[in-house]
Write a protein that holds these residues in place. Structure first.
Motif, PDB file in Angstrom:
ATOM      1  N   ALA A   1       0.831  -1.207   0.000  1.00 53.61           N
ATOM      2  CA  ALA A   1       0.000   0.000   0.000  1.00 53.61           C
ATOM      3  C   ALA A   1       0.867   1.259   0.000  1.00 53.61           C
ATOM      4  CB  ALA A   1      -0.925  -0.003   1.216  1.00 53.61           C
ATOM      5  N   LEU A   2       2.008   1.212   0.708  1.00 53.64           N
ATOM      6  CA  LEU A   2       2.939   2.349   0.739  1.00 53.64           C
ATOM      7  C   LEU A   2       4.347   1.801   0.604  1.00 53.64           C
ATOM      8  CD1 LEU A   2       1.526   4.353   3.803  1.00 53.64           C
ATOM      9  CD2 LEU A   2       1.168   4.881   1.365  1.00 53.64           C
ATOM     10  N   SER A   3       5.151   2.477  -0.197  1.00 56.90           N
ATOM     11  CA  SER A   3       6.489   1.975  -0.474  1.00 56.90           C
ATOM     12  C   SER A   3       7.533   3.070  -0.251  1.00 56.90           C
ATOM     13  CB  SER A   3       6.516   1.460  -1.920  1.00 56.90           C
ATOM     14  OG  SER A   3       7.819   1.108  -2.296  1.00 56.90           O
ATOM     15  N   GLU A   4       8.274   2.975   0.861  1.00 57.37           N
ATOM     16  CA  GLU A   4       9.401   3.887   1.134  1.00 57.37           C
ATOM     17  C   GLU A   4       9.027   5.342   0.885  1.00 57.37           C
ATOM     18  OE1 GLU A   4      12.640   3.360   2.191  1.00 57.37           O
ATOM     19  OE2 GLU A   4      11.878   1.393   2.767  1.00 57.37           O
ATOM     20  N   LEU A   5       7.925   5.735   1.482  1.00 55.44           N
ATOM     21  CA  LEU A   5       7.370   7.034   1.152  1.00 55.44           C
ATOM     22  C   LEU A   5       7.879   8.143   2.086  1.00 55.44           C
ATOM     23  CD1 LEU A   5       3.982   7.613  -0.157  1.00 55.44           C
ATOM     24  CD2 LEU A   5       4.444   8.825   1.935  1.00 55.44           C
ATOM     25  N   ASP A   6       8.255   9.267   1.487  1.00 57.22           N
ATOM     26  CA  ASP A   6       8.640  10.456   2.257  1.00 57.22           C
ATOM     27  C   ASP A   6       7.549  11.507   2.097  1.00 57.22           C
ATOM     28  OD1 ASP A   6      11.091   9.295   2.848  1.00 57.22           O
ATOM     29  OD2 ASP A   6      12.090  10.244   1.145  1.00 57.22           O
TER      30      ASP A   6
END
Ligand SMILES: Nc1ncnc2c1ncn2[C@@H]1O[C@H](COP(=O)(O)OP(=O)(O)O)[C@@H](O)[C@H]1O
Ligand SMILES: [Mg+2]
Length: 253
Positions: free
Chosen positions: A19-24
Motif C-alpha cells: 500500500a505504501l512503499s518507502e514514502l517520504d
C-alpha cells in the motif's frame, strides 16, 4: 517555513499488497498540502500511519521535531494532530452541539472525551461560547439541537470537522472531506479551511477527489500512485506533469 510533520521511508503492506512503499512526506507549519491519486493509491493508509491508527512496517514520523511513530492515536491528537474520517464517525443519539461541547470540554480539561461529559456538571460559559462560534463558522446553528443521526451527510461531515477544530489542532488531516457535500457545502468547507488556516495558522493535509477544492485550498500538491509519491509541487506544475496525467487524470477521465 519550518517542518511540522516529517515522515521518512514509510512502507506498509497488507498481505501481498504494497500500500505504501518507502514514502517520504512532509508538511511545514501553517502549510496546506493536498494529496491526490487514484483509488487504492494508498492515501488513507498514509493517513492512518501518520495518525497512529495502523503501524507502518518501516519508517519514522516526526511531529515538531519529536518521534511520534510509536505513539497511540490519542497522544498524537493531544500533541495537536486533528483529523476527520473518510467515513463519518459520530455518536448516535448525541446532538450536533453536544458533539462540539464534548470536544471543547476535552480541550479544557485535557481528559478523554466521554468521561468528561459524564462526570462534570453543566458546561462553562467559555465552552458554550466556543461551541456557539463554531456552530456559526460551520453554518450549523439551525441543526444545533438535533441528534446527528438524522443529518444529511454534508452536515454530518461539517460536525466532524467542527469537532476536530474544537481542539485547535496545529495540523488538521482531512480524508475526502467533500464527499457527500453539495456545491454550497463544499464552498463553505473551503471557506472554513481558509479561515482556520489564516486565523490559527493551522496546517492542513487534504486528501480529496474534488480538484477544484484542492486547488482552492492547498499550497502544494502531492500525487500518490501505487504507494509512491510520483509528483510534488505547485498545483499547476503537478497537473502539467506527464506521468501524473497518465497515472491519475488518465484513469479518472
Ligand atoms: N486493512 C486493509 N487490509 C487489506 N488491504 C488494505 C487495507 N487497507 C488498504 N488496503 C489496500 O491497500 C491499498 C491502498 O488502499 P487505500 O490506502 O485505502 O487507498 P486510497 O485511500 O488511496 O484509495 C489498496 O490496494 C487497498 O486495497
Ligand atoms: Mg481512501
Amino acid at each position: 517555513m519550518s517542518d511540522l510533520l516529517v515522515a521518512r521511508g514509510i512502507s506498509k503492506s497488507f498481505g501481498g499488497v504494497v500500500a505504501l512503499s518507502e514514502l517520504d512526506f512532509e508538511v511545514a507549519a501553517g502549510e496546506a498540502v493536498g494529496i491526490v491519486g487514484p483509488n487504492g493509491a494508498g492515501k488513507t493508509t498514509l493517513f492512518n500511519c501518520l495518525l497512529g491508527v495502523i503501524p507502518p512496517d518501516t519508517g519514522t514520523v516526526l511531529f515538531d521535531g519529536e518521534r511520534i511513530d510509536r505513539l497511540p492515536v490519542w497522544r498524537r491528537s493531544r500533541l495537536g494532530i486533528g483529523r476527520t474520517f473518510q467515513r463519518v464517525e459520530l455518536f448516535h443519539g448525541m446532538t450536533v452541539a453536544d458533539h462540539l461541547l464534548v470536544a471543547a470540554q476535552a480541550r479544557a480539561t485535557g481528559r478523554p472525551h466521554v468521561r468528561d461529559l459524564l462526570r462534570r456538571g453543566g458546561p462553562g460559559e467559555e465552552e458554550m461560547a466556543a461551541v456557539a462560534s463554531m456552530l456559526a463558522l460551520l453554518g450549523l446553528e439551525d441543526v444545533a439541537d438535533r441528534p446527528v443521526d438524522g443529518l444529511s451527510l454534508g452536515h454530518a461531515r461539517l460536525v466532524e470537522l467542527g469537532r476536530a477544530l474544537m481542539a485547535a489542532p496545529r495540523l488538521l488531516m482531512l480524508d475526502e472531506p467533500s464527499s457527500g457535500l453539495d456545491v454550497r457545502e463544499t464552498e463553505r468547507l473551503a471557506g472554513i479551511l481558509d479561515d482556520v488556516r489564516h486565523r490559527q495558522g493551522t496546517a492542513v493535509v487534504l486528501v480529496e477527489h474534488d480538484l477544484e477544492l484542492v486547488e482552492e485550498v492547498v499550497d502544494r500538491l502531492c500525487v500518490l500512485d501505487f504507494g509512491k509519491m510520483i509528483a510534488v509541487g505547485s498545483v499547476d506544475d503537478v497537473m502539467a506533469n506527464a506521468e501524473v496525467r497518465r497515472a491519475y487524470l488518465g484513469s479518472s477521465a
